[in-house]
Design a protein around this motif. Sequence first.
Motif, PDB file in Angstrom:
ATOM      1  N   ASP A  14       0.708  -1.116  -0.163  1.00  0.00           N
ATOM      2  CA  ASP A  14      -0.194  -0.102  -0.122  1.00  0.00           C
ATOM      3  C   ASP A  14       1.024   1.249  -0.045  1.00  0.00           C
ATOM      4  N   ASP A  15       0.513   2.146  -1.001  1.00  0.00           N
ATOM      5  CA  ASP A  15       1.530   3.276  -0.900  1.00  0.00           C
ATOM      6  C   ASP A  15       1.207   4.336  -0.009  1.00  0.00           C
ATOM      7  N   GLY A  60      -5.478   1.072  -5.845  1.00  0.00           N
ATOM      8  CA  GLY A  60      -5.022   2.297  -6.497  1.00  0.00           C
ATOM      9  C   GLY A  60      -3.553   2.831  -6.221  1.00  0.00           C
ATOM     10  N   MET A  61      -2.499   2.727  -6.891  1.00  0.00           N
ATOM     11  CA  MET A  61      -1.192   3.015  -6.220  1.00  0.00           C
ATOM     12  C   MET A  61      -0.621   3.517  -7.724  1.00  0.00           C
ATOM     13  N   LEU A  64       2.825   0.893 -10.873  1.00  0.00           N
ATOM     14  CA  LEU A  64       1.981  -0.591 -11.286  1.00  0.00           C
ATOM     15  C   LEU A  64       1.206  -0.438 -10.220  1.00  0.00           C
ATOM     16  N   ASN A  65      -0.180  -0.674 -10.644  1.00  0.00           N
ATOM     17  CA  ASN A  65      -1.374  -0.749  -9.606  1.00  0.00           C
ATOM     18  C   ASN A  65      -1.851  -1.991  -9.376  1.00  0.00           C
ATOM     19  N   GLY A  66      -2.819  -2.087  -8.432  1.00  0.00           N
ATOM     20  CA  GLY A  66      -3.097  -3.386  -7.983  1.00  0.00           C
ATOM     21  C   GLY A  66      -3.627  -4.439  -9.089  1.00  0.00           C
ATOM     22  N   LEU A  67      -4.328  -3.942 -10.135  1.00  0.00           N
ATOM     23  CA  LEU A  67      -4.783  -4.952 -11.129  1.00  0.00           C
ATOM     24  C   LEU A  67      -3.734  -5.219 -12.002  1.00  0.00           C
ATOM     25  N   GLU A  68      -2.850  -4.347 -12.283  1.00  0.00           N
ATOM     26  CA  GLU A  68      -1.771  -4.632 -12.949  1.00  0.00           C
ATOM     27  C   GLU A  68      -0.704  -5.553 -12.325  1.00  0.00           C
ATOM     28  N   ILE A  85      -7.456  -4.540  -1.236  1.00  0.00           N
ATOM     29  CA  ILE A  85      -8.203  -3.197  -0.436  1.00  0.00           C
ATOM     30  C   ILE A  85      -8.024  -2.069  -1.076  1.00  0.00           C
ATOM     31  N   SER A  86      -9.204  -1.035  -1.046  1.00  0.00           N
ATOM     32  CA  SER A  86      -9.144   0.189  -1.764  1.00  0.00           C
ATOM     33  C   SER A  86     -10.246   1.000  -1.280  1.00  0.00           C
TER      34      SER A  86
END
Length: 221
Positions: A14-15, A60-61, A64-68, A85-86
């Motif tokens: 998590d960022d 959402g980061m 590279l985001n979570g889905l990526e 977690i979002s």
Amino acid sequence: MMLPEGQSTVFLVDDDDRIRTSLARALGKRGYDVKSYFSAEAFLDAYDVTQPGCLVLDYGMPGLNGLELQKHLAETEFSIPIIFISGQGGVPESVQAMKAGAVDFLEKPFRQSDLVACIDTAFSTDLETRSAEKNVKTARTKFEKLTAREKEVALFMIAHPSTTSSKEVGRQLNISPRTVDHHRARILEKMSIGSVAELIDLSGSAAFLQSAVSVDFDLQS
């Protein structure tokens, strides 16, 4: 039930420093072994695929985001269970994540008890997957000990589970039923299984058996 500390690890990505620190502390107090990362890239740089556990991943980061990251792990055949977690993702994102195999998609703020339940489920799933993969590797090693003819007989029975009688196998492979009986006994012995049904069940979770040897199994007309 939560597994003993150190047996499995929660990899937390998590960022948001505040959320990451808070979650790591809370999970640590519950007895979990937690490793935290501020980005997907940092996680990938440090991740040891031999370490059992699960990934608690912010959707959402930057970078590279979570889905990526989920897609990247799937493409590299890393089977670690993922809990998203979002505070940003909506229904489309959660549906996409779940379709890609995520354990769950929790929207912030969420109850710690919900996350704990997801983690315990993910730990169990991960250990079951690792056990299955270990069994496949063991089976592959045993399969390679078969002779070329034994592999041919084994693969024929796997490819045609409804025609595994010695007479039928012998007719299709142009060998005597007695020879098939001999090979069958040796196959079961070397594979450490008790029946052809077990061999067929094993092949269902170990596709390598079908491709281990190139054999033409087209039934004769």
